[in-house]
Structures are given as structure tokens and as C-alpha cells.
Design a protein around this motif. Structure first.
Motif, PDB file in Angstrom:
ATOM      1  N   THR A 253       0.839  -1.205   0.000  1.00 48.99           N
ATOM      2  CA  THR A 253       0.000   0.000   0.000  1.00 48.99           C
ATOM      3  C   THR A 253       0.871   1.250   0.000  1.00 48.99           C
ATOM      4  OG1 THR A 253      -0.087   0.063   2.424  1.00 48.99           O
ATOM      5  CG2 THR A 253      -1.804  -1.196   1.286  1.00 48.99           C
ATOM      6  N   LYS A 254       0.286   2.343  -0.408  1.00 47.50           N
ATOM      7  CA  LYS A 254       1.008   3.613  -0.453  1.00 47.50           C
ATOM      8  C   LYS A 254       1.552   3.976   0.924  1.00 47.50           C
ATOM      9  CE  LYS A 254       0.445   8.479  -1.835  1.00 47.50           C
ATOM     10  NZ  LYS A 254       0.844   9.041  -0.523  1.00 47.50           N
ATOM     11  N   ALA A 255       0.746   3.733   1.958  1.00 49.10           N
ATOM     12  CA  ALA A 255       1.168   4.058   3.325  1.00 49.10           C
ATOM     13  C   ALA A 255       2.395   3.256   3.729  1.00 49.10           C
ATOM     14  CB  ALA A 255       0.023   3.797   4.300  1.00 49.10           C
ATOM     15  N   PHE A 256       2.437   1.975   3.353  1.00 48.26           N
ATOM     16  CA  PHE A 256       3.574   1.119   3.718  1.00 48.26           C
ATOM     17  C   PHE A 256       4.802   1.464   2.875  1.00 48.26           C
ATOM     18  CE2 PHE A 256       5.622  -3.214   4.000  1.00 48.26           C
ATOM     19  CZ  PHE A 256       5.910  -3.114   5.353  1.00 48.26           C
ATOM     20  N   VAL A 257       4.568   1.781   1.591  1.00 48.19           N
ATOM     21  CA  VAL A 257       5.670   2.156   0.694  1.00 48.19           C
ATOM     22  C   VAL A 257       6.333   3.448   1.169  1.00 48.19           C
ATOM     23  CG1 VAL A 257       6.223   2.985  -1.630  1.00 48.19           C
ATOM     24  CG2 VAL A 257       4.810   0.948  -1.338  1.00 48.19           C
ATOM     25  N   ASP A 258       5.513   4.402   1.586  1.00 51.02           N
ATOM     26  CA  ASP A 258       6.045   5.695   2.016  1.00 51.02           C
ATOM     27  C   ASP A 258       6.393   5.720   3.496  1.00 51.02           C
ATOM     28  OD1 ASP A 258       5.777   6.692  -0.540  1.00 51.02           O
ATOM     29  OD2 ASP A 258       3.752   7.460  -0.188  1.00 51.02           O
ATOM     30  N   GLY A 259       6.157   4.603   4.176  1.00 51.35           N
ATOM     31  CA  GLY A 259       6.463   4.504   5.600  1.00 51.35           C
ATOM     32  C   GLY A 259       7.683   3.643   5.860  1.00 51.35           C
ATOM     33  N   SER A 311      17.726 -14.200  14.996  1.00 47.22           N
ATOM     34  CA  SER A 311      17.022 -14.748  16.147  1.00 47.22           C
ATOM     35  C   SER A 311      15.613 -15.166  15.752  1.00 47.22           C
ATOM     36  CB  SER A 311      16.947 -13.694  17.257  1.00 47.22           C
ATOM     37  OG  SER A 311      18.236 -13.265  17.640  1.00 47.22           O
ATOM     38  N   GLY A 312      15.025 -16.017  16.552  1.00 50.54           N
ATOM     39  CA  GLY A 312      13.649 -16.413  16.314  1.00 50.54           C
ATOM     40  C   GLY A 312      12.711 -15.341  16.827  1.00 50.54           C
ATOM     41  N   GLY A 313      11.518 -15.269  16.252  1.00 51.53           N
ATOM     42  CA  GLY A 313      10.583 -14.251  16.702  1.00 51.53           C
ATOM     43  C   GLY A 313       9.179 -14.463  16.198  1.00 51.53           C
ATOM     44  N   PHE A 314       8.273 -13.659  16.728  1.00 50.39           N
ATOM     45  CA  PHE A 314       6.875 -13.674  16.302  1.00 50.39           C
ATOM     46  C   PHE A 314       6.701 -12.663  15.171  1.00 50.39           C
ATOM     47  CE2 PHE A 314       6.868 -15.185  20.655  1.00 50.39           C
ATOM     48  CZ  PHE A 314       6.049 -16.309  20.580  1.00 50.39           C
ATOM     49  N   VAL A 315       5.994 -13.064  14.126  1.00 46.65           N
ATOM     50  CA  VAL A 315       5.836 -12.243  12.930  1.00 46.65           C
ATOM     51  C   VAL A 315       4.372 -11.843  12.771  1.00 46.65           C
ATOM     52  CG1 VAL A 315       6.195 -12.118  10.443  1.00 46.65           C
ATOM     53  CG2 VAL A 315       7.705 -13.536  11.848  1.00 46.65           C
ATOM     54  N   ASP A 316       4.157 -10.561  12.519  1.00 47.39           N
ATOM     55  CA  ASP A 316       2.803 -10.053  12.287  1.00 47.39           C
ATOM     56  C   ASP A 316       2.766  -9.265  10.980  1.00 47.39           C
ATOM     57  OD1 ASP A 316       1.010 -10.501  14.847  1.00 47.39           O
ATOM     58  OD2 ASP A 316       3.013  -9.975  15.566  1.00 47.39           O
ATOM     59  N   TYR A 317       1.827  -9.637  10.112  1.00 46.75           N
ATOM     60  CA  TYR A 317       1.633  -8.935   8.849  1.00 46.75           C
ATOM     61  C   TYR A 317       0.203  -8.414   8.780  1.00 46.75           C
ATOM     62  CZ  TYR A 317       5.943 -10.691   6.669  1.00 46.75           C
ATOM     63  OH  TYR A 317       7.253 -10.948   6.348  1.00 46.75           O
ATOM     64  N   ALA A 318       0.040  -7.274   8.122  1.00 44.16           N
ATOM     65  CA  ALA A 318      -1.292  -6.753   7.817  1.00 44.16           C
ATOM     66  C   ALA A 318      -1.352  -6.558   6.312  1.00 44.16           C
ATOM     67  CB  ALA A 318      -1.535  -5.428   8.538  1.00 44.16           C
ATOM     68  N   PHE A 319      -2.440  -7.012   5.702  1.00 48.14           N
ATOM     69  CA  PHE A 319      -2.633  -6.881   4.269  1.00 48.14           C
ATOM     70  C   PHE A 319      -3.943  -6.143   4.001  1.00 48.14           C
ATOM     71  CE2 PHE A 319      -0.318 -10.850   5.041  1.00 48.14           C
ATOM     72  CZ  PHE A 319       0.812 -10.662   4.270  1.00 48.14           C
ATOM     73  N   LYS A 320      -3.953  -5.364   2.927  1.00 48.04           N
ATOM     74  CA  LYS A 320      -5.176  -4.684   2.506  1.00 48.04           C
ATOM     75  C   LYS A 320      -5.439  -4.958   1.036  1.00 48.04           C
ATOM     76  CE  LYS A 320      -5.741  -0.821   5.729  1.00 48.04           C
ATOM     77  NZ  LYS A 320      -5.887   0.647   5.861  1.00 48.04           N
TER      78      LYS A 320
END
Length: 411
Positions: A253-259, A311-320
């Protein structure tokens, strides 16, 4: 002379149509002279022929070893999936005029975004198709879900076609050749019949407003790899972020690209193994949760196992969903600590199996487990976890492998 010319033209026309679909209602069960029952692609070729999809040549041969052309691939895909007619006729490729025999199927695939042609504005309809080009066309045409990344010796994950090959591999459409994908090798008529036959058995992914788990996994696997590849290639080409920005918009998204993507671009490395997004393998098949607050929003929570580089970790993604396509909208990663994976013995064994996926005749044996102590990276609080011990026997001997239950590190 005129009669002779007519015969030659007619013969050429029949040969050109030899790999195009016949009427399915007129299917027969004939055998091809040059495809014996011992041929590795015999079943696929016969089933495709019985369904009326391929007809072979007038002399009764199929010529399985000949390369298949780009125009025939387009025609066959159109006949199988019955793509809608483009709203208007237009000239897109200089070498595919409106009176071209394959203009309609080629334009149908172009209209669906399955083909794009070359930088010179040509489609090259008579050229043979390579395995990686075929992977892209089948992946997009059948809208396959990428279930896991493939690891071929000759296909790096930053290659433009990597996700397409992975989609085919994870759905059983392609198996590779002794650990290689051979991306630039031409596809033969026999192999294309096999690939298309397998893709048809998988079927087209269901569409609708509700996202399936398979689609959620696909987005989690596919989009980070595509975006990462664009960014690294941009660095290799010495592009500024403004030059690179438009290439990311089809996937974010534009917000993610510009963020976040813009903020992180200065730190993109082309000579190291440090990436913005974690490289997931089997994790979504073990720890994966997703929810869809509304038709255009998707949230994913999964894990990323530790390795020698991260390192290992928890992953969170948001998609629109924008303009009919799902795009990445946000990303977060949290290192394991007191809150960790708590892998079971069976899950730890799967981690070991993954590390030896390309060894033959592997025997994994559970030996023991021991209690260990970790430290939370934020609170510095101590916490207990389990260390599993396995032995792995291969043709090269026996290895001892330890797996941490908190972060999935195998060593």
C-alpha cells in the motif's frame, strides 16, 4: 501451381493447429506413434488428448521432444480456463496484429495480467517458452497459492520467477530435476502437457470475499519475497528510493511504501544475509493464525525460527485489498523471550527434517531432552525451555542435532 500452393498452405495451417484444443465433445482415445506406454509423460499426454485438449500431428505423432511455443501455451491456457474476452480490441504487441491466428488468446492472457511481453514491445509468439516463463504463466493463470518456498540449487530467492516456481513446486506441479529447476531450459511439448495436466488437477484457487488459510499463507510467503527482491535489485542498480517507489506499489500500500519501506531502504544490504522480512519455510504449517476483520483487511500472526544469522521471533503482517489485489500494509517482528514457541518434540523433529531435506535416506532418531534457561531480551527475566536431542543418519555418517523449543534453533 495454384493447387500445389493451396496444399502447402493447408498443410502449414494443420501443423500450426496441431497443439491447439479440439472440440472436447469429439475426444478420442487414440495412441501417438512416438509416445509409448513407457514414456514418462504418457499418462498426462493421453489424458490431455482424451479430453480433446491436444491432437498431435496429421502423421499420428505427438513429437514430445519438440519445444512448445509461447503462442501455443497461451492458446491452451485460454481453452482450459476460458478467459473472458477483453472489452476492446487493441494492438499491444507489434508482432501480434489483430489478424494474427492467436491474437485473441494472447490478448485474453494479457488482459488478465498473465503475460506482459518483452521490453521491445513484442510477444515473440513463435519462440519457445522457458521453464521459468511457464512457471509464471501457470501460477498466475491458475492463481496458485504458494504453500512453502522451494529451494532449487539454480534459482535464488531474489530471482523474479522464484515465487512462481515455488508455487508450482508446493502444489506438486513441478518437482525439479535433481535439486535444480533449470529456469532457462526450453519446455518440450511432453513436459508442457505434464505441467498443464498437473495444474488442472490442482485446480484454480477459489475466489470470494473470505480469505482461506491457503491464501493467507500465500500472501505471507509471496509478498515479502517479491518486495525484498525489488528493494535489493534497486540497491544493486544504484536506484534512489523515488526511482524504486513505483515498482513496489503493486505489492504494498502507499502508506507502507512511504512509511517503513522508505525508512528502511538506506540500510538495505546487497552483500550480506540481512533482510527486512524473515525468511519463512515450514513455520506457517506449525504456527499460523489469521483473521479477516472485513472483506478488504487481513491480519496474520506466525513465527520465524532462529538460525545462525537471525534470532527467532513472532511475525505479524497486515494486508489490505486495493483495486482487487491484496497488498502488504504493515509488518512487525518481536524476538522470543519469556513468551516463546514452546515447540513440541514432534515439531522439533520437523525442524531437523527440514535441515536435511536435500539428503537422501535420512533417518532421524529422538535421543533425549534437557531443561535449559533463557533470558528475555527486554525484561532480562529468566525462563525455562526444552532442548531436544536427535541423531541423524545419512549416507555421509551420523550427526547429533540439538533443537531449542523456545526459538527453533537447530545446531
Amino acid at each position: 501451381m495454384k493447387n500445389t500452393l493451396r496444399v502447402l498452405v493447408w498443410t502449414a495451417l494443420v501443423l500450426a493447429l496441431s497443439l491447439v484444443f479440439a472440440d472436447p465433445n469429439e475426444a478420442s482415445a487414440k495412441e501417438f506413434k512416438d509416445v509409448s506406454k513407457k514414456h514418462p509423460n504418457y499418462t498426462a499426454i493421453q489424458e490431455m488428448q482424451k479430453a480433446g485438449y491436444i491432437t498431435g500431428y496429421p502423421d499420428g505423432t505427438f513429437r514430445p521432444g519438440e519445444p512448445v511455443s509461447r503462442k501455443h501455451v497461451a492458446s491452451l491456457l485460454d481453452q482450459v480456463l476460458k478467459f473472458p474476452q477483453p472489452p476492446t480490441d487493441k494492438l499491444v504487441f507489434t508482432d501480434v496484429p489483430k489478424n494474427h491466428m492467436y491474437y485473441k488468446p494472447i490478448m485474453k492472457l494479457y488482459n488478465k495480467g498473465i503475460i506482459s511481453g518483452g521490453m521491445d514491445g513484442k510477444f515473440n509468439p513463435n519462440a519457445s517458452i522457458t521453464r521459468i516463463q511457464m512457471a509464471k504463466m501457470l501460477d498466475l493463470a491458475f492463481e496458485l497459492n504458494m504453500k512453502e518456498p522451494a529451494q532449487f540449487e539454480d534459482l535464488h530467492f531474489l530471482h523474479w520467477g522464484y515465487v512462481h516456481a515455488s508455487a508450482l513446486y508446493s502444489n506438486g506441479v513441478t518437482k525439479g530435476d535433481k535439486g535444480k529447476f533449470l529456469p532457462n531450459q526450453s519446455v518440450t511439448r511432453a513436459h508442457y502437457a505434464e505441467f498443464l495436466y498437473r495444474a488442472m488437477k490442482v485446480g484454480k484457487s477459489p475466489s470470494g470475499s473470505s480469505v482461506t488459510k491457503e491464501k493467507a499463507v500465500d500472501l505471507t510467503m509471496r509478498l515479502p519475497i517479491v518486495i525484498e527482491g525489488i528493494r535489493i535489485q534497486g540497491k544493486v542498480d544504484n536506484q534512489t528510493y523515488n526511482q524504486l517507489r513505483s515498482k513496489q506499489l503493486p505489492y504494498a500500500t502507499k502508506a507502507f511504501v512511504d512509511g517503513l519501506l522508505k525508512e528502511d531502504y538506506p540500510s538495505v544490504c546487497t552483500e550480506c544475509d540481512s533482510f527486512l522480512f524473515p525468511g519463512l519455510t515450514i513455520e506457517p504449517s506449525m504456527r499460523f493464525n489469521y483473521k479477516q476483520p472485513d472483506a478488504n483487511t487481513l491480519q496474520v500472526h506466525t513465527v520465524s525460527f532462529s538460525n545462525v544469522l537471525s534470532s527467532g521471533g513472532f511475525v505479524d503482517y497486515a494486508f489490505k485489498k486495493e483495486s482487487g489485489s491484496w497488498k502488504m500494509d504493515d509488518f512487525d517482528w518481536t524476538e522470543v523471550g519469556k513468551k516463546n514457541f514452546e515447540l513440541t518434540k514432534a515439531e522439533a523433529e520437523r525442524v531437523v527434517k527440514l535441515n536435511y531435506a536435500y539428503s537422501s535416506n535420512v533417518k532421524i532418531t529422538y535421543v533425549s531432552q534437557a531443561k535449559k534457561t533463557g533470558e528475555d531480551p527486554v525484561t532480562k527475566e529468566k525462563y525455562p525451555f526444552t532442548e531436544y536431542k536427535f541423531t541423524v543418519d545419512t549416507k555421509d555418517g551420523r550427526d547429533t542435532v540439538l533443537v531449542n523449543s523456545d526459538d527453533g534453533l537447530a545446531y
